[in-house]
Design a protein around this motif. Structure first.
Motif, short mmCIF file in Angstrom:
data_model
loop_
_atom_site.label_atom_id
_atom_site.label_comp_id
_atom_site.label_asym_id
_atom_site.label_seq_id
_atom_site.Cartn_x
_atom_site.Cartn_y
_atom_site.Cartn_z
N ALA A 22 8.79 -8.02 4.97
CA ALA A 22 7.39 -8.31 5.28
C ALA A 22 6.51 -7.07 5.31
N PRO A 24 4.15 -4.09 4.29
CA PRO A 24 3.15 -4.05 3.22
C PRO A 24 3.68 -3.34 1.98
N LYS A 42 6.61 1.18 -0.80
CA LYS A 42 6.56 0.78 0.59
C LYS A 42 6.58 2.04 1.44
N GLU A 90 2.05 -8.38 -9.34
CA GLU A 90 2.26 -9.75 -8.85
C GLU A 90 3.71 -9.98 -8.47
N GLY A 93 4.85 -8.51 -5.14
CA GLY A 93 4.17 -8.98 -3.93
C GLY A 93 3.30 -7.93 -3.29
N THR A 95 0.51 -6.01 -1.51
CA THR A 95 -0.48 -6.47 -0.53
C THR A 95 -1.75 -5.62 -0.54
N SER A 96 -1.67 -4.42 -1.10
CA SER A 96 -2.85 -3.56 -1.17
C SER A 96 -2.77 -2.73 -2.45
#
Length: 340
Positions: A22, A24, A42, A90, A93, A95-96
């Motif tokens: 999970a 970001p 990450k 994509e 995943g 997130t930013s």
């Protein structure tokens, strides 16, 4: 083992895995005049962990010096590369994300139309940044390689469409302080197109060096960096394909290895030995070198001319090599904003 304890441990392990998944995911995309490069990472203790990357030579700025427009073939090549980047963003995943365009996009009369086409075709919101922001990000990405033993530093980034120069004060335990900054329109694509393409003569090479030195002169005049170099207080850090290539060739690498190059030192006399060798070779000879290749065999000579000029104007004994820069700077910014 008690079944309840075992169950609790399994639950803890599951929560840790879930927490890791999970975390970001950040993406930094640098669309330059020559390259399209992506990093996906990450946060990790002390920095970040890269989980995916992409790099492709697209030559977006090809022909730009002649008519100030991005050509259709160049835009098509670039959008094809950006589609790959969009798929990776994509799939991972993310997130930013921050995607930036530099000199080619800044300079082109159809730069805004190209940005619209990129978002329409790939879903990537490309941001055209100023040369000042480009320099700031590049510095953020490589500042860790500056040595506190020297109170001043020249940091440069030789790009496809321009060369960014920064003059810094360096103090132990503090973020480097920017004293002055400039962008000169001496990039490897424009110089290559102007001074001979894939087969540059020695005469044209010397003209390139002279042209770059002339472009640097106002920056030197207002900062008097040469005087600081004579006092032994200046270090030089380069972040570009040119300096990493020269380091790889000097080290005799059978294939480019970032771990061997990033953070290494290259004496200027050694760099010039490599430069003389590359300039004396023809296109095919340069293309056969594993640290250069077919896609960069014409451009590397122009990059050598920029470095030669820098070292003429600022005669340091050695430079430090950074295989890091703008993308890493974007990641630092994104993670800082997210509290990472």
């Amino acid at each position: 083992m008690d079944l309840q304890v075992q169950s609790e441990r399994q639950n803890d392990t599951g929560r840790l895995r879930s927490s890791a998944l999970a975390r970001p995911v950040f993406a930094a995309l640098d669309l330059g005049t020559n390259n399209c490069r992506l990093l996906i990472a990450k946060s990790a203790p002390g920095g970040f962990r890269v989980i995916d990357a992409f790099s492709r030579i697209v030559r977006l700025g090809e022909g730009l010096t002649r008519n100030d427009y991005l050509t259709e073939p160049a835009m098509e090549r670039t959008i094809a590369a950006l589609r790959v980047c969009g798929s990776k963003i994509e799939r991972r995943g993310v997130t930013s994300v921050r995607a930036v365009g530099t000199e080619a996009c800044r300079r082109a009369a159809n730069g805004s139309a190209f940005v619209e086409a990129v978002e329409r075709e790939t879903g990537i919101a490309l941001e055209i940044i100023s040369s000042q922001e480009e320099g700031r990000l590049a510095l953020a990405g490589c500042a860790a390689l500056l040595e506190p033993t020297h109170p001043y530093a020249i940091v440069f980034d030789i790009g496809g469409g321009s060369t960014e120069l920064m003059w810094l004060a360096v103090e132990k335990g503090r973020v480097p302080r920017l004293l002055d900054q400039t962008s000169i329109r001496c990039g490897v694509i424009g110089l290559t197109e102007e001074y001979g393409g894939p087969n540059v003569t020695r005469v044209n090479y010397d003209r390139m060096v002279e042209a770059v030195a002339d472009a640097i002169a106002p920056f030197e005049a207002r900062n008097r960096i040469h005087d600081r170099i004579a006092a032994g207080t200046v270090q030089m850090l380069g972040t570009s394909g040119t300096v990493t290539t020269l380091a790889g060739v000097h080290l005799g690498l059978c294939r480019y290895d970032r771990r061997a190059v990033d953070g290494s030192y290259l004496r200027v006399d050694h760099a010039r030995t490599v430069i003389d060798h590359l300039v004396s070779q023809d296109f095919d000879g340069r293309a056969r070198h594993p640290c250069i290749g077919l896609d960069r065999a014409d451009l590397v000579v122009a990059g050598c001319a920029v470095l030669d000029a820098l070292c003429d104007v600022w005669p340091v004994e050695r430079l430090r090599i950074a295989d890091r820069g703008l993308r890493e700077g974007i990641l630092v910014d994104l993670m800082g904003a997210a509290g990472g």
